[in-house]
Scaffold this motif. Structure first.
Motif, short mmCIF file in Angstrom:
data_model
loop_
_atom_site.label_atom_id
_atom_site.label_comp_id
_atom_site.label_asym_id
_atom_site.label_seq_id
_atom_site.Cartn_x
_atom_site.Cartn_y
_atom_site.Cartn_z
N UNK A 30 0.85 -1.19 0.00
CA UNK A 30 0.00 0.00 0.00
C UNK A 30 0.88 1.24 0.00
N UNK A 31 0.77 2.03 -1.06
CA UNK A 31 1.53 3.28 -1.15
C UNK A 31 0.78 4.42 -0.50
N UNK A 32 1.55 5.30 0.09
CA UNK A 32 1.05 6.56 0.59
C UNK A 32 1.97 7.62 0.00
N UNK A 33 1.41 8.60 -0.66
CA UNK A 33 2.23 9.64 -1.26
C UNK A 33 1.42 10.46 -2.23
N UNK A 34 1.71 11.73 -2.29
CA UNK A 34 0.96 12.64 -3.13
C UNK A 34 1.27 12.50 -4.60
N UNK A 35 0.60 13.32 -5.37
CA UNK A 35 0.79 13.36 -6.81
C UNK A 35 2.25 13.67 -7.13
N UNK A 36 2.86 12.87 -7.98
CA UNK A 36 4.24 13.11 -8.39
C UNK A 36 5.28 12.69 -7.37
N UNK A 37 4.87 11.94 -6.36
CA UNK A 37 5.82 11.53 -5.32
C UNK A 37 6.81 10.48 -5.81
N UNK A 38 6.37 9.63 -6.74
CA UNK A 38 7.26 8.59 -7.24
C UNK A 38 6.69 7.19 -7.08
N UNK A 39 5.40 7.08 -6.86
CA UNK A 39 4.77 5.78 -6.66
C UNK A 39 4.91 4.89 -7.91
N UNK A 115 -4.36 -7.20 7.41
CA UNK A 115 -3.55 -6.76 8.55
C UNK A 115 -2.05 -6.78 8.27
N UNK A 116 -1.60 -7.66 7.41
CA UNK A 116 -0.16 -7.81 7.19
C UNK A 116 0.35 -7.07 5.95
N UNK A 117 -0.35 -6.02 5.53
CA UNK A 117 0.10 -5.31 4.34
C UNK A 117 1.41 -4.57 4.59
N UNK A 118 2.12 -4.31 3.50
CA UNK A 118 3.37 -3.55 3.52
C UNK A 118 3.03 -2.11 3.17
N UNK A 119 3.47 -1.19 4.01
CA UNK A 119 3.19 0.23 3.77
C UNK A 119 4.47 0.89 3.26
N UNK A 120 4.34 1.58 2.13
CA UNK A 120 5.46 2.34 1.57
C UNK A 120 5.01 3.78 1.42
N UNK A 121 5.64 4.64 2.20
CA UNK A 121 5.32 6.07 2.15
C UNK A 121 6.44 6.77 1.38
N UNK A 122 6.04 7.50 0.34
CA UNK A 122 7.00 8.25 -0.48
C UNK A 122 6.63 9.72 -0.39
N UNK A 123 7.59 10.52 0.04
CA UNK A 123 7.31 11.95 0.18
C UNK A 123 8.46 12.78 -0.38
N UNK A 133 11.68 7.63 1.26
CA UNK A 133 10.91 6.40 1.12
C UNK A 133 10.99 5.65 2.43
N UNK A 134 9.82 5.44 3.06
CA UNK A 134 9.75 4.74 4.33
C UNK A 134 8.93 3.46 4.13
N UNK A 135 9.50 2.34 4.60
CA UNK A 135 8.87 1.04 4.39
C UNK A 135 8.60 0.38 5.73
N UNK A 136 7.35 -0.02 5.93
CA UNK A 136 6.94 -0.74 7.14
C UNK A 136 6.30 -2.07 6.74
N UNK A 137 6.57 -3.10 7.53
CA UNK A 137 5.92 -4.38 7.30
C UNK A 137 6.69 -5.34 6.44
#
Length: 145
Positions: A30-39, A115-123, A133-137
């Motif tokens: 699951x990505x979290x990040x705004x438009x143009x973040x690099x998803x 519950x066991x999804x991988x979260x990738x936040x790109x900001x 790039x922050x990765x959890x899970x």
């Protein structure tokens, strides 16, 4: 949590490709990040590590793009998804467990994620081309890009 600093689109793709080597074939990312973040760039990296595909694009209008290779990869764009009915109508739940799901705009369906999804936040960082790039899970250590 594991944190990377990407200094370019190529770095973002490279990090994605490295992450692909840790996947076993049934993850929900699951990505979290705004438009143009690099998803989509990160997805290009993951897909290039698992398939022979070289044409990865955002599934903005198709909702899901499918790629075949070592594992099936299903790349979703949930920007326009706003209800459980929407998820059922696109067959989202049928994909879970049948390949790797990569989900852009995952915050729109957060309550439907396993519950066991991988979260990738790109900001964005303070530098124009840099991304955080922050990765959890996902159990990853000692990665050097």
């Amino acid at each position: 949590m594991t944190k990377f600093i990407s200094k370019s689109v190529e770095d973002t793709e490279k990090i994605g490709k490295i992450i692909s080597s840790y996947l076993v074939g049934n993850e929900v990312i699951a990505y979290e990040g705004g438009l143009g973040a690099g998803k989509t760039a990160f997805t290009r990296g993951i897909v290039s590590g698992l398939t022979d595909e070289d044409c990865v694009s955002s599934p903005t209008f198709s909702i899901v793009n499918e790629y075949s290779g070592k594992f099936p990869v299903y790349h979703f764009d949930m920007y326009r998804i706003s209800s459980w009915d929407d998820l059922y109508s696109i067959g989202f739940f049928d994909y879970i467990g049948n390949g790797i799901l990569i989900i852009e705009w995952s915050e729109n369906i957060e309550e439907a994620l396993p519950d066991d999804y991988i979260k990738i936040k790109i900001s964005h960082s303070n530098n124009e081309n840099e991304r955080i790039i922050e990765i959890e899970g996902l159990d990853i250590e000692n990665i050097i890009i």
